[in-house]
Design a protein around this motif. Structure first.
Motif, PDB file in Angstrom:
ATOM      1  N   SER A   1     -48.512  69.116  37.090  1.00  0.00           N
ATOM      2  CA  SER A   1     -48.399  70.030  38.231  1.00  0.00           C
ATOM      3  C   SER A   1     -49.744  70.615  38.626  1.00  0.00           C
ATOM      4  N   PRO A   2     -50.747  69.762  38.937  1.00  0.00           N
ATOM      5  CA  PRO A   2     -52.111  70.261  39.178  1.00  0.00           C
ATOM      6  C   PRO A   2     -52.184  71.208  40.368  1.00  0.00           C
ATOM      7  N   PHE A   3     -52.795  72.366  40.118  1.00  0.00           N
ATOM      8  CA  PHE A   3     -52.966  73.359  41.180  1.00  0.00           C
ATOM      9  C   PHE A   3     -54.314  74.056  41.043  1.00  0.00           C
ATOM     10  N   VAL A   4     -54.582  74.655  39.879  1.00  0.00           N
ATOM     11  CA  VAL A   4     -55.875  75.295  39.617  1.00  0.00           C
ATOM     12  C   VAL A   4     -56.564  74.576  38.464  1.00  0.00           C
ATOM     13  N   LEU A   5     -56.001  74.700  37.261  1.00  0.00           N
ATOM     14  CA  LEU A   5     -56.590  74.020  36.101  1.00  0.00           C
ATOM     15  C   LEU A   5     -56.550  72.505  36.299  1.00  0.00           C
ATOM     16  N   GLY A   6     -55.463  72.008  36.868  1.00  0.00           N
ATOM     17  CA  GLY A   6     -55.343  70.571  37.095  1.00  0.00           C
ATOM     18  C   GLY A   6     -56.370  70.028  38.060  1.00  0.00           C
ATOM     19  N   VAL A   7     -56.765  70.851  39.047  1.00  0.00           N
ATOM     20  CA  VAL A   7     -57.812  70.423  39.980  1.00  0.00           C
ATOM     21  C   VAL A   7     -59.123  70.210  39.225  1.00  0.00           C
ATOM     22  N   ARG A   8     -59.417  71.118  38.298  1.00  0.00           N
ATOM     23  CA  ARG A   8     -60.630  70.950  37.498  1.00  0.00           C
ATOM     24  C   ARG A   8     -60.516  69.738  36.584  1.00  0.00           C
ATOM     25  N   GLY A   9     -59.302  69.520  36.063  1.00  0.00           N
ATOM     26  CA  GLY A   9     -59.089  68.336  35.243  1.00  0.00           C
ATOM     27  C   GLY A   9     -59.288  67.056  36.029  1.00  0.00           C
TER      28      GLY A   9
ATOM     29  N   GLN B   1     -46.910  75.575  16.419  1.00  0.00           N
ATOM     30  CA  GLN B   1     -45.726  74.719  16.437  1.00  0.00           C
ATOM     31  C   GLN B   1     -45.889  73.520  17.361  1.00  0.00           C
ATOM     32  N   ALA B   2     -46.991  73.447  18.075  1.00  0.00           N
ATOM     33  CA  ALA B   2     -47.208  72.354  19.026  1.00  0.00           C
ATOM     34  C   ALA B   2     -47.361  71.030  18.278  1.00  0.00           C
ATOM     35  N   PRO B   3     -46.973  69.927  18.898  1.00  0.00           N
ATOM     36  CA  PRO B   3     -47.044  68.637  18.217  1.00  0.00           C
ATOM     37  C   PRO B   3     -48.449  68.042  18.158  1.00  0.00           C
ATOM     38  N   CYS B   4     -49.413  68.685  18.824  1.00  0.00           N
ATOM     39  CA  CYS B   4     -50.775  68.154  18.894  1.00  0.00           C
ATOM     40  C   CYS B   4     -51.745  69.309  19.094  1.00  0.00           C
ATOM     41  N   PRO B   5     -53.047  69.073  18.997  1.00  0.00           N
ATOM     42  CA  PRO B   5     -54.004  70.153  19.250  1.00  0.00           C
ATOM     43  C   PRO B   5     -53.897  70.702  20.673  1.00  0.00           C
ATOM     44  N   VAL B   6     -54.147  72.003  20.815  1.00  0.00           N
ATOM     45  CA  VAL B   6     -54.096  72.678  22.114  1.00  0.00           C
ATOM     46  C   VAL B   6     -55.408  73.419  22.342  1.00  0.00           C
ATOM     47  N   VAL B   7     -56.050  73.162  23.479  1.00  0.00           N
ATOM     48  CA  VAL B   7     -57.254  73.883  23.892  1.00  0.00           C
ATOM     49  C   VAL B   7     -56.849  74.886  24.961  1.00  0.00           C
ATOM     50  N   ARG B   8     -57.155  76.164  24.728  1.00  0.00           N
ATOM     51  CA  ARG B   8     -56.795  77.208  25.678  1.00  0.00           C
ATOM     52  C   ARG B   8     -58.003  77.609  26.527  1.00  0.00           C
ATOM     53  N   VAL B   9     -57.763  77.751  27.830  1.00  0.00           N
ATOM     54  CA  VAL B   9     -58.787  78.112  28.797  1.00  0.00           C
ATOM     55  C   VAL B   9     -58.543  79.556  29.239  1.00  0.00           C
ATOM     56  N   PRO B  10     -59.580  80.369  29.363  1.00  0.00           N
ATOM     57  CA  PRO B  10     -59.385  81.764  29.797  1.00  0.00           C
ATOM     58  C   PRO B  10     -58.583  81.842  31.100  1.00  0.00           C
TER      59      PRO B  10
ATOM     60  N   LEU C   1     -59.094  80.416  34.619  1.00  0.00           N
ATOM     61  CA  LEU C   1     -60.404  80.722  35.198  1.00  0.00           C
ATOM     62  C   LEU C   1     -61.325  79.506  35.068  1.00  0.00           C
ATOM     63  N   PRO C   2     -62.389  79.439  35.876  1.00  0.00           N
ATOM     64  CA  PRO C   2     -63.335  78.328  35.733  1.00  0.00           C
ATOM     65  C   PRO C   2     -63.851  78.238  34.298  1.00  0.00           C
ATOM     66  N   SER C   3     -63.894  77.030  33.796  1.00  0.00           N
ATOM     67  CA  SER C   3     -64.310  76.838  32.400  1.00  0.00           C
ATOM     68  C   SER C   3     -64.808  75.418  32.206  1.00  0.00           C
TER      69      SER C   3
END
Length: 376
Positions: free
Chosen positions: A97-105, A53-62, A76-78
């Protein structure tokens, strides 16, 4: 523009970060841009049906559940984050709201030379005080290090902006949140629902949000003791068992969303928010859009949203007596409730997601222009 939104949370999660990221993606698509979302995997390992239902593609990280709070998942690291930015040919990276995944981004964007806009949305320092009774300085060091690397940080309220600047975060601008004034509206008030919740025609005082320690919902205990008042709690979370004991007589409805939530909001007589760590507080806007007067702490985001004595009452943070007294005064005065509710609705009429989405696109354009000037 081609935008990669790296978010710590995304539907089917129900929280402010997930909702804002979804609305951002929707607006970018509506304006002809090309977003892609990178988010933690859900407990089922994907986004389940929500991604369809998302309006765009979604990439999921473990991801793994946060210990003690399994509704929150931590990525997790990816290598998928950097790969998504490259494969999408991103013009800009949006860090929600970068905290874990956002830091990697942020690290991937910097390495690839892609400009980044960081959205400040979670009071990590307040959470550190609440959960570990220490670590506030360390939380601010992390916030500063992440956001200092961004081309621009967007704060949701003037209080959040002041906090960021006071702690040395550079290049901060204000970007508020929108509200769906079509979904949330006074006309949805449901008398049958009200009779079910308050069979003796009590004044209904509602809370909507996560049931977690930082929300300090136990401050509503005094309101539960008022004659002719029924407290209704909407949401779920780790604090629910304790709150059922702390709030005698309160009705717990669990998590509700969408049109059902809008109907519940409109059926409140007073909306009460108790958490002192809100960088914005979207539920206050939803209550105002629903024509409901608000009681909220005079701290953080509610300072921008609630006009004291016009749309609701601001009370000292963490003051149970003040919450009780504010609820008592509004419960006893239906005429004032009606005026506050109507004024609140008027105040949020122009705060649509389309309006604030266009502001966000303007911030993107400014950042891209600045990068072009530097490169030249």
């Amino acid at each position: 523009m081609r935008v990669v939104i790296v978010t710590e949370s995304f539907p089917p999660d129900v929280n402010g970060v997930a909702h804002c990221a979804l609305q951002t993606a929707r607006h970018l698509v509506a304006r002809g841009h090309a977003p892609l979302v990178v988010a933690p995997a859900t407990a089922q390992g994907t986004g389940a049906g929500a991604d369809l239902q998302a309006p765009c593609p979604v990439v999921r990280v473990p991801s793994l559940p946060l210990p003690g709070y399994p509704q929150v998942r931590v990525a997790l690291p990816s290598r998928r984050v950097a790969a998504a930015i490259v494969e999408h040919r991103a013009d800009i990276v949006h860090l929600a709201s970068p905290f874990v995944l956002g830091v990697r981004g942020m690290a991937a964007a910097a390495r690839l030379g892609v400009p980044a806009v960081a959205i400040y949305q979670t009071d990590l320092a307040g959470y550190a005080r609440t959960y570990v009774h220490a670590g506030e300085a360390a939380a601010w060091r992390r916030i500063r290090s992440v956001h200092a690397a961004a081309d621009r940080t967007l704060a949701p309220s003037s209080a959040a902006l002041r906090d960021l600047e006071a702690h040395g975060v550079p290049r901060v601008s204000l970007w508020p949140r929108g509200v769906d004034t079509v979904r949330f509206r006074p006309e949805l008030r449901d008398e049958a629902l009200r009779r079910a919740l308050a069979p003796n025609a009590e004044v209904i005082v509602g809370y909507v949000g996560r049931l977690a320690p930082e929300k300090q919902i136990e401050l509503l205990a005094g309101a539960c003791g008022l004659d002719g008042v029924r407290v209704v709690v909407v949401g779920d979370g780790p604090s629910e068992p304790g709150l059922r004991e702390a709030l005698p007589g309160a009705v717990f409805l669990g998590r509700r969303t969408g049109d059902e939530l809008a109907r519940i909001f409109a059926s409140f007589d007073v909306f009460a928010h108790t958490g002192p760590f809100e960088t914005f507080c979207q539920t206050v806007q939803e209550a105002m859009a629903s024509g409901v007067p608000v009681v909220a702490p005079a701290a953080g985001g509610p300072l921008d949203l609630v006009a004291h004595g016009r749309t609701g009452l601001l009370v000292p943070p963490r003051d149970a007596d003040a919450v009780r007294d504010a609820v008592r005064s509004l419960a006893a005065d239906p005429a004032r409730r009606a005026v506050y509710g109507a004024t609140g609705r008027d105040m949020v009429e122009g705060r649509t997601w389309a309006a604030v989405g266009d502001q966000l696109i303007g911030h993107y354009a400014d950042v891209l222009t600045a990068r072009t000037v530097v490169a030249a």
